[in-house]
Design a protein around this motif. Structure first.
Motif, PDB file in Angstrom:
ATOM      1  N   LYS A 204      -6.671  -2.331   0.845  1.00 27.16           N
ATOM      2  CA  LYS A 204      -5.680  -3.249   1.399  1.00 27.16           C
ATOM      3  C   LYS A 204      -4.636  -2.473   2.201  1.00 27.16           C
ATOM      4  CE  LYS A 204      -6.059  -6.434  -2.543  1.00 27.16           C
ATOM      5  NZ  LYS A 204      -5.310  -7.092  -3.644  1.00 27.16           N
ATOM      6  N   ASP A 205      -4.039  -3.150   3.156  1.00 30.31           N
ATOM      7  CA  ASP A 205      -2.954  -2.561   3.954  1.00 30.31           C
ATOM      8  C   ASP A 205      -1.626  -2.889   3.269  1.00 30.31           C
ATOM      9  OD1 ASP A 205      -1.378  -1.463   5.890  1.00 30.31           O
ATOM     10  OD2 ASP A 205      -1.669  -3.071   7.355  1.00 30.31           O
ATOM     11  N   ASP A 206      -1.352  -2.189   2.149  1.00 24.39           N
ATOM     12  CA  ASP A 206      -0.189  -2.557   1.334  1.00 24.39           C
ATOM     13  C   ASP A 206       0.640  -1.360   0.893  1.00 24.39           C
ATOM     14  OD1 ASP A 206      -1.991  -1.439  -0.396  1.00 24.39           O
ATOM     15  OD2 ASP A 206      -1.905  -3.029  -1.898  1.00 24.39           O
ATOM     16  N   THR A 207       0.548  -0.239   1.618  1.00 24.98           N
ATOM     17  CA  THR A 207       1.345   0.935   1.262  1.00 24.98           C
ATOM     18  C   THR A 207       2.368   1.235   2.351  1.00 24.98           C
ATOM     19  OG1 THR A 207      -0.384   2.349   2.201  1.00 24.98           O
ATOM     20  CG2 THR A 207      -0.399   2.020  -0.194  1.00 24.98           C
ATOM     21  N   VAL A 208       3.487   1.848   1.929  1.00 19.29           N
ATOM     22  CA  VAL A 208       4.567   2.236   2.837  1.00 19.29           C
ATOM     23  C   VAL A 208       4.647   3.759   2.838  1.00 19.29           C
ATOM     24  CG1 VAL A 208       7.056   2.174   3.218  1.00 19.29           C
ATOM     25  CG2 VAL A 208       5.858   0.107   2.476  1.00 19.29           C
ATOM     26  N   GLY A 209       4.734   4.346   4.020  1.00 18.71           N
ATOM     27  CA  GLY A 209       4.742   5.801   4.093  1.00 18.71           C
ATOM     28  C   GLY A 209       6.003   6.416   3.544  1.00 18.71           C
ATOM     29  N   LEU A 210       7.152   5.925   4.008  1.00 17.47           N
ATOM     30  CA  LEU A 210       8.455   6.476   3.621  1.00 17.47           C
ATOM     31  C   LEU A 210       9.342   5.355   3.118  1.00 17.47           C
ATOM     32  CD1 LEU A 210      10.678   8.799   3.692  1.00 17.47           C
ATOM     33  CD2 LEU A 210      11.195   7.966   6.008  1.00 17.47           C
ATOM     34  N   GLY A 211       9.907   5.502   1.936  1.00 14.72           N
ATOM     35  CA  GLY A 211      10.852   4.517   1.424  1.00 14.72           C
ATOM     36  C   GLY A 211      12.181   4.620   2.157  1.00 14.72           C
ATOM     37  N   LEU A 212      12.731   3.489   2.556  1.00 14.42           N
ATOM     38  CA  LEU A 212      14.015   3.451   3.242  1.00 14.42           C
ATOM     39  C   LEU A 212      14.668   2.114   2.922  1.00 14.42           C
ATOM     40  CD1 LEU A 212      15.599   5.313   5.241  1.00 14.42           C
ATOM     41  CD2 LEU A 212      14.768   3.840   7.081  1.00 14.42           C
ATOM     42  N   LYS A 267       8.890  -3.187   7.166  1.00 14.13           N
ATOM     43  CA  LYS A 267       9.468  -3.839   8.348  1.00 14.13           C
ATOM     44  C   LYS A 267      10.832  -4.441   8.049  1.00 14.13           C
ATOM     45  CE  LYS A 267       7.190  -8.415   7.901  1.00 14.13           C
ATOM     46  NZ  LYS A 267       6.923  -8.258   6.459  1.00 14.13           N
ATOM     47  N   ASP A 268      11.133  -4.732   6.772  1.00 17.05           N
ATOM     48  CA  ASP A 268      12.417  -5.327   6.385  1.00 17.05           C
ATOM     49  C   ASP A 268      13.358  -4.306   5.751  1.00 17.05           C
ATOM     50  OD1 ASP A 268      11.593  -7.931   7.175  1.00 17.05           O
ATOM     51  OD2 ASP A 268      10.535  -8.192   5.276  1.00 17.05           O
ATOM     52  N   TRP A 269      13.135  -3.021   6.018  1.00 13.23           N
ATOM     53  CA  TRP A 269      13.920  -1.992   5.337  1.00 13.23           C
ATOM     54  C   TRP A 269      15.425  -2.162   5.564  1.00 13.23           C
ATOM     55  CZ3 TRP A 269      17.409   1.163   7.698  1.00 13.23           C
ATOM     56  CH2 TRP A 269      17.332   1.287   9.081  1.00 13.23           C
ATOM     57  N   ALA A 270      15.827  -2.636   6.732  1.00 14.79           N
ATOM     58  CA  ALA A 270      17.252  -2.710   7.070  1.00 14.79           C
ATOM     59  C   ALA A 270      18.017  -3.718   6.229  1.00 14.79           C
ATOM     60  CB  ALA A 270      17.420  -3.023   8.553  1.00 14.79           C
ATOM     61  N   VAL A 271      17.306  -4.599   5.491  1.00 12.07           N
ATOM     62  CA  VAL A 271      17.970  -5.557   4.608  1.00 12.07           C
ATOM     63  C   VAL A 271      17.454  -5.404   3.165  1.00 12.07           C
ATOM     64  CG1 VAL A 271      18.475  -7.235   6.408  1.00 12.07           C
ATOM     65  CG2 VAL A 271      16.274  -7.343   5.213  1.00 12.07           C
ATOM     66  N   THR A 272      16.779  -4.300   2.888  1.00 14.46           N
ATOM     67  CA  THR A 272      16.205  -4.072   1.565  1.00 14.46           C
ATOM     68  C   THR A 272      17.151  -3.244   0.698  1.00 14.46           C
ATOM     69  OG1 THR A 272      13.939  -4.145   2.419  1.00 14.46           O
ATOM     70  CG2 THR A 272      14.260  -3.042   0.310  1.00 14.46           C
ATOM     71  N   LYS A 273      17.348  -3.653  -0.550  1.00 12.99           N
ATOM     72  CA  LYS A 273      18.185  -2.909  -1.473  1.00 12.99           C
ATOM     73  C   LYS A 273      17.430  -1.681  -1.978  1.00 12.99           C
ATOM     74  CE  LYS A 273      20.556  -7.060  -3.162  1.00 12.99           C
ATOM     75  NZ  LYS A 273      20.831  -7.928  -4.350  1.00 12.99           N
ATOM     76  N   TYR A 274      18.168  -0.603  -2.221  1.00 17.27           N
ATOM     77  CA  TYR A 274      17.513   0.636  -2.650  1.00 17.27           C
ATOM     78  C   TYR A 274      16.798   0.450  -3.984  1.00 17.27           C
ATOM     79  CZ  TYR A 274      21.205   1.606  -6.056  1.00 17.27           C
ATOM     80  OH  TYR A 274      22.053   1.540  -7.130  1.00 17.27           O
ATOM     81  N   ASN A 275      17.319  -0.400  -4.874  1.00 14.40           N
ATOM     82  CA  ASN A 275      16.651  -0.629  -6.158  1.00 14.40           C
ATOM     83  C   ASN A 275      15.267  -1.251  -5.970  1.00 14.40           C
ATOM     84  OD1 ASN A 275      18.344   0.418  -8.112  1.00 14.40           O
ATOM     85  ND2 ASN A 275      19.656  -1.391  -8.140  1.00 14.40           N
ATOM     86  N   ASP A 276      15.122  -2.048  -4.905  1.00 11.94           N
ATOM     87  CA  ASP A 276      13.820  -2.653  -4.634  1.00 11.94           C
ATOM     88  C   ASP A 276      12.809  -1.608  -4.181  1.00 11.94           C
ATOM     89  OD1 ASP A 276      14.677  -5.184  -5.349  1.00 11.94           O
ATOM     90  OD2 ASP A 276      15.280  -5.725  -3.310  1.00 11.94           O
ATOM     91  N   VAL A 277      13.300  -0.551  -3.533  1.00 11.44           N
ATOM     92  CA  VAL A 277      12.385   0.527  -3.134  1.00 11.44           C
ATOM     93  C   VAL A 277      11.941   1.313  -4.367  1.00 11.44           C
ATOM     94  CG1 VAL A 277      11.995   2.460  -1.576  1.00 11.44           C
ATOM     95  CG2 VAL A 277      13.597   0.651  -0.927  1.00 11.44           C
ATOM     96  N   PHE A 278      12.850   1.506  -5.319  1.00 12.08           N
ATOM     97  CA  PHE A 278      12.460   2.131  -6.586  1.00 12.08           C
ATOM     98  C   PHE A 278      11.333   1.333  -7.238  1.00 12.08           C
ATOM     99  CE2 PHE A 278      16.494   4.629  -6.844  1.00 12.08           C
ATOM    100  CZ  PHE A 278      15.927   5.837  -7.160  1.00 12.08           C
ATOM    101  N   LYS A 279      11.478   0.025  -7.251  1.00 11.86           N
ATOM    102  CA  LYS A 279      10.451  -0.818  -7.855  1.00 11.86           C
ATOM    103  C   LYS A 279       9.127  -0.666  -7.120  1.00 11.86           C
ATOM    104  CE  LYS A 279      13.800  -4.300  -9.425  1.00 11.86           C
ATOM    105  NZ  LYS A 279      14.294  -5.694  -9.233  1.00 11.86           N
ATOM    106  N   ALA A 280       9.182  -0.589  -5.800  1.00 15.97           N
ATOM    107  CA  ALA A 280       7.961  -0.440  -5.013  1.00 15.97           C
ATOM    108  C   ALA A 280       7.317   0.922  -5.246  1.00 15.97           C
ATOM    109  CB  ALA A 280       8.264  -0.639  -3.529  1.00 15.97           C
ATOM    110  N   PHE A 281       8.134   1.945  -5.381  1.00 19.95           N
ATOM    111  CA  PHE A 281       7.578   3.273  -5.664  1.00 19.95           C
ATOM    112  C   PHE A 281       6.917   3.276  -7.042  1.00 19.95           C
ATOM    113  CE2 PHE A 281       7.490   7.609  -7.173  1.00 19.95           C
ATOM    114  CZ  PHE A 281       7.057   8.316  -6.058  1.00 19.95           C
TER     115      PHE A 281
END
Length: 528
Positions: A204-212, A267-281
């Protein structure tokens, strides 16, 4: 406040008093001194005003307060306020003139300098020379706590090599036949491959290269050379400038714009909370993110969750990037988080000042990791006793959050012992609950121990213009560079953006910073 809160994650997740014995020869397991009240039989009332991240906030009447009163022969009158609202409450308290005996603050800011200049605090230079835990503090940590050459605050410990560092999925690198990136050009290749070439193998195309996250958070500066906050680079006039207006940051923003255009960022990184990136990682969907030395768990990289989602995950730290000037390394942190000031109204009450300093000193003793258990009376007392303030789980002391504020004296007064070596970094590896977390923390400790660190000169002085305008100036650069990353403003506008920043007070700040550095004969320096 957001950065302050993240800093506290490391403090709150580790058991207070969990620091390893430092190499300066301090006693690892202090004796039960109880000497704070030995000079006089008179009971001393101490009014203590501070913020707290404890939940619930430590109440003024509790078992912990009674324990403090009994040990130090004092009447401990505490008022703790959540840090989220503390700055406002402190400003009101200071304006009233009714100052408490001890005042806590999270960081050195323009108010700290202003109040020191107004004579609100007691100079402590001579007093602190009497205590070993104060003598262990490095000069670069004392410098920001000085105003007009005098020390007005006592810093608490926070490892200067700590703070968020970049990490990467090594198993993804291996699967895609890629090497550890050492430059932004190499990073671009890795980040794009992580997003496009199915590194988790699920089809699937469901991975992000760099968390931001929004606010360009965390700053993807892979070393001091690329740091937004380090005053490392110089302008054509030879003045040091903040990293966020440097050509190095322009290179970094160009990289982000390129990988965003390639679809390698959320694509929505500019409105994404950092805690949500932790969850994604932790869900196994992000290839590069950030964490600091620590035991792991909620609010950070949680290896228990990650390994359930992706049992093959291997996480390693990313070394600082190669740089044009050859100085590859990280930026050294301030070395402290939070400090205590003593009211100047105690100038003629030396016995009370002595009692306060003895209490702070007592709360600063380090305890080796292998002694953080009920057998160590000091550790047990500090943490409110086993079964009440903490519990032992697989040989590791874990806070009982629901009761700690009522029973643990170190919920009231920070007791992180000062370290002069790197032992604490390795203790975090021992504390981690998972084998994978232990391995990661061991590798991170090895990297931090061996890496050079840049002492950021801005952290050693008090440029009032910059301190007062820093939030506004930084926000402007963040907003404009965010536009550049998402294509709403061309990167060719970089010099124009810097000129706009200068006009908003940036030029005055640069002039002021460099004058103060020259006057104090300070400059950026590298430490090993």
């Amino acid at each position: 406040m957001q950065m302050k809160r993240i800093t506290t994650v490391l403090l709150s997740l580790t058991m207070a008093g969990s620091l390893a014995a430092c190499s300066s020869g301090q006693s690892a397991a202090p004796q039960e001194t109880g000497k704070a009240g030995t000079d006089t039989d008179k009971k001393v009332t101490i009014n203590w005003f501070e913020g707290s991240w404890e939940d619930p906030v430590p109440p003024p009447d509790s078992e912990a307060v009674k324990a403090i009163n009994e040990k130090f022969k004092v009447d401990f009158k505490s008022q703790y306020i959540p840090w989220d609202t503390y700055d406002e409450k402190l400003a009101v308290k200071m304006a009233s003139g009714d100052l408490p005996d001890v005042i806590g603050m999270e960081e050195v800011d323009s108010n700290f300098v202003k109040w020191a200049k107004q004579g609100a605090y007691l100079p402590l230079d001579e007093s602190i020379k009497q205590y070993d835990t104060f003598k262990a503090v490095p000069d670069y940590v004392w410098d920001p706590l000085k105003v007009d050459g005098k020390i007005y605050g006592i810093p608490t410990y926070f490892t200067a090599k700590g703070g968020k560092k970049p990490l990467i999925r090594q198993d993804w690198l291996d699967k895609l036949g890629l090497k550890m990136p050492t430059t932004y050009d190499e990073l671009k290749q890795v980040v794009t491959a992580f997003a496009k070439n199915d590194p988790d193998g699920n089809g699937k195309d469901d991975t992000v290269g760099l968390g931001l996250a929004k606010g360009i958070y965390y700053d993807p500066g892979f070393g001091a050379y690329y740091s937004n906050t380090a005053w490392y680079h110089k302008n054509p006039s030879g003045q040091l400038i903040p990293g966020n207006i440097s050509q190095a940051n322009k290179e970094k923003i160009q990289f982000l714009a390129d990988v965003y255009k390639a679809g390698a960022l959320n694509k929505d990184w500019a409105v994404t909370k950092y805690n949500d990136v932790f969850k994604a990682f932790n869900a196994g969907k992000v290839g590069i993110w950030y964490d600091q030395p620590g035991p792991g768990g909620p609010g950070g990289v949680d290896f228990e969750v990650l390994m359930k989602n992706d049992p093959k995950a291997v996480v390693v730290p990313i070394p600082p990037f190669k740089t044009a000037d050859g100085n590859s390394g990280f930026t050294l942190g301030s070395g402290f988080y939070r400090m205590y000031m003593i009211s100047a109204k105690l100038k003629n009450v030396p016995d009370k000042v002595k009692r306060i300093l003895e209490i702070i000193d007592y709360f600063r003793k380090p305890v080796p990791f292998d002694q953080q258990n009920p057998k160590n009376e000091y550790f047990d007392w500090m943490n409110g006793h086993e079964g009440k303030g903490y519990k032992m789980v697989d040989g590791i002391a874990q806070q009982m959050k629901e009761n700690r504020s009522n029973v643990a004296p170190n919920a009231y007064i920070l007791n992180e012992g000062w370290q002069t070596g790197d032992d604490i970094l390795y203790d975090y590896a021992k504390m981690n609950k998972t084998a994978e977390g232990k391995v990661f923390n061991q590798k991170l400790a090895d990297l931090l121990k061996s890496s050079p660190f840049y002492v950021n000169p801005i952290s050693r002085i008090h440029p009032l213009t910059f301190m007062e305008k820093k939030t506004e100036l930084n926000q402007y650069i963040t907003d404009e560079t965010t536009k550049m990353v998402v294509g709403q403003r061309p990167i060719s506008d970089w010099d124009k953006m810097v000129d706009e920043w200068m006009a908003k007070g940036g030029k005055q700040a640069i002039d002021e910073v460099n004058k103060e550095l020259n006057d104090m004969k300070l400059q950026g320096e590298w430490k090993k």
